[in-house]
Design a protein around this motif. Structure first.
Motif, mmCIF file in Angstrom:
data_model
loop_
_atom_site.group_PDB
_atom_site.id
_atom_site.type_symbol
_atom_site.label_atom_id
_atom_site.label_comp_id
_atom_site.label_asym_id
_atom_site.label_seq_id
_atom_site.Cartn_x
_atom_site.Cartn_y
_atom_site.Cartn_z
ATOM 1 N N THR A 23 -16.294 -0.408 -46.507
ATOM 2 C CA THR A 23 -15.058 -1.124 -46.814
ATOM 3 C C THR A 23 -13.884 -0.163 -46.981
ATOM 4 O O THR A 23 -14.057 0.989 -47.412
ATOM 5 C CB THR A 23 -15.193 -1.958 -48.090
ATOM 6 N N TYR A 24 -12.715 -0.640 -46.636
ATOM 7 C CA TYR A 24 -11.473 0.118 -46.724
ATOM 8 C C TYR A 24 -10.401 -0.827 -47.253
ATOM 9 O O TYR A 24 -10.375 -2.011 -46.883
ATOM 10 C CB TYR A 24 -11.060 0.640 -45.342
ATOM 11 N N TYR A 25 -9.515 -0.290 -48.104
ATOM 12 C CA TYR A 25 -8.494 -1.135 -48.714
ATOM 13 C C TYR A 25 -7.118 -0.493 -48.632
ATOM 14 O O TYR A 25 -6.990 0.738 -48.653
ATOM 15 C CB TYR A 25 -8.840 -1.401 -50.186
ATOM 16 N N SER A 26 -6.110 -1.357 -48.598
ATOM 17 C CA SER A 26 -4.746 -0.877 -48.709
ATOM 18 C C SER A 26 -4.566 -0.256 -50.092
ATOM 19 O O SER A 26 -4.950 -0.857 -51.097
ATOM 20 C CB SER A 26 -3.774 -2.042 -48.550
ATOM 21 N N PRO A 27 -3.972 0.929 -50.169
ATOM 22 C CA PRO A 27 -3.795 1.572 -51.477
ATOM 23 C C PRO A 27 -3.031 0.697 -52.470
ATOM 24 O O PRO A 27 -3.324 0.720 -53.675
ATOM 25 C CB PRO A 27 -3.013 2.844 -51.135
ATOM 26 N N SER A 28 -2.095 -0.076 -51.965
ATOM 27 C CA SER A 28 -1.267 -0.884 -52.861
ATOM 28 C C SER A 28 -2.030 -2.080 -53.435
ATOM 29 O O SER A 28 -1.614 -2.653 -54.438
ATOM 30 C CB SER A 28 -0.023 -1.371 -52.124
ATOM 31 N N LEU A 29 -3.132 -2.462 -52.814
ATOM 32 C CA LEU A 29 -3.892 -3.630 -53.262
ATOM 33 C C LEU A 29 -5.305 -3.284 -53.709
ATOM 34 O O LEU A 29 -6.054 -4.157 -54.155
ATOM 35 C CB LEU A 29 -3.967 -4.675 -52.138
ATOM 36 N N LYS A 30 -5.664 -2.013 -53.597
ATOM 37 C CA LYS A 30 -7.051 -1.610 -53.804
ATOM 38 C C LYS A 30 -7.616 -2.035 -55.154
ATOM 39 O O LYS A 30 -8.774 -2.443 -55.259
ATOM 40 C CB LYS A 30 -7.173 -0.091 -53.644
ATOM 41 N N PRO A 71 -11.356 3.243 -34.825
ATOM 42 C CA PRO A 71 -11.450 3.417 -36.271
ATOM 43 C C PRO A 71 -10.576 2.432 -37.030
ATOM 44 O O PRO A 71 -9.659 1.816 -36.454
ATOM 45 C CB PRO A 71 -10.940 4.847 -36.476
ATOM 46 N N VAL A 72 -10.871 2.279 -38.312
ATOM 47 C CA VAL A 72 -10.046 1.422 -39.153
ATOM 48 C C VAL A 72 -8.615 1.951 -39.124
ATOM 49 O O VAL A 72 -8.378 3.143 -39.284
ATOM 50 C CB VAL A 72 -10.590 1.398 -40.594
ATOM 51 N N GLY A 73 -7.683 1.032 -38.910
ATOM 52 C CA GLY A 73 -6.292 1.449 -38.788
ATOM 53 C C GLY A 73 -5.823 1.569 -37.357
ATOM 54 O O GLY A 73 -4.643 1.797 -37.105
ATOM 55 N N SER A 74 -6.751 1.400 -36.409
ATOM 56 C CA SER A 74 -6.376 1.506 -35.000
ATOM 57 C C SER A 74 -5.427 0.396 -34.580
ATOM 58 O O SER A 74 -4.666 0.529 -33.632
ATOM 59 C CB SER A 74 -7.630 1.437 -34.127
ATOM 60 N N GLY A 120 -7.137 -4.998 -46.061
ATOM 61 C CA GLY A 120 -8.389 -4.250 -46.119
ATOM 62 C C GLY A 120 -9.314 -4.669 -45.001
ATOM 63 O O GLY A 120 -8.997 -5.570 -44.217
ATOM 64 N N ALA A 121 -10.477 -4.015 -44.941
ATOM 65 C CA ALA A 121 -11.400 -4.287 -43.855
ATOM 66 C C ALA A 121 -12.829 -3.923 -44.241
ATOM 67 O O ALA A 121 -13.057 -3.138 -45.176
ATOM 68 C CB ALA A 121 -10.991 -3.514 -42.611
ATOM 69 N N ILE A 122 -13.762 -4.481 -43.480
ATOM 70 C CA ILE A 122 -15.169 -4.116 -43.600
ATOM 71 C C ILE A 122 -15.674 -3.828 -42.191
ATOM 72 O O ILE A 122 -15.375 -4.582 -41.255
ATOM 73 C CB ILE A 122 -15.986 -5.224 -44.300
ATOM 74 N N THR A 123 -16.392 -2.723 -42.042
ATOM 75 C CA THR A 123 -16.838 -2.341 -40.716
ATOM 76 C C THR A 123 -18.146 -3.031 -40.342
ATOM 77 O O THR A 123 -18.799 -3.666 -41.181
ATOM 78 C CB THR A 123 -17.042 -0.822 -40.621
#
Length: 122
Positions: free
Chosen positions: A59-66, A103-106, A51-54
């Protein structure tokens, strides 16, 4: 030169919450247009993005760990924190914090922490 340093307990018991902090020096976590991420590498496996925080606090999270993950920040201390709840031995890994350009995921990472080993065991 931006430096990142992970800190936290090296041993966590099953069902507890793992909490790690990444302390950033040489640059602000609110600087446009970066995001600050957590990843981990279990023994014998590849790197997994968690996951990440901008820079703005989104905040953004991996779907498997969200469902088990929370990332927050303390701008006054220039730190961001990972919390992973209900841990199992499968969460044993080396945990890394890093900086990347949006962007997140870059995956445009330019700075990484050295990593910290976390073992989940009773």
């Amino acid at each position: 030169q931006v430096q990142l340093q992970e800190s936290g307990p090296g041993l966590v018991k099953p069902s507890q919450t793992l909490s790690l902090t990444c302390t950033v020096s040489g640059g602000s976590i609110t600087t446009n247009y970066y995001y600050w991420s957590w990843s981990r590498q279990p023994p014998g496996k590849g790197l997994e993005w968690m996951g990440a925080i901008t820079y703005s606090g989104s905040t953004y999270y991996s779907p498997s760990l969200k469902s088990r993950t929370s990332i927050s920040r303390d701008t006054s201390k220039n730190q961001f924190t990972l919390q992973l709840s209900s841990v199992t031995p499968e969460d044993t890994a080396v945990y890394y914090c890093a900086r990347a350009s949006l962007p997140v995921g870059s995956e445009k990472y330019d700075y990484w922490g050295q990593g910290t080993q976390v073992t989940v065991s009773s």
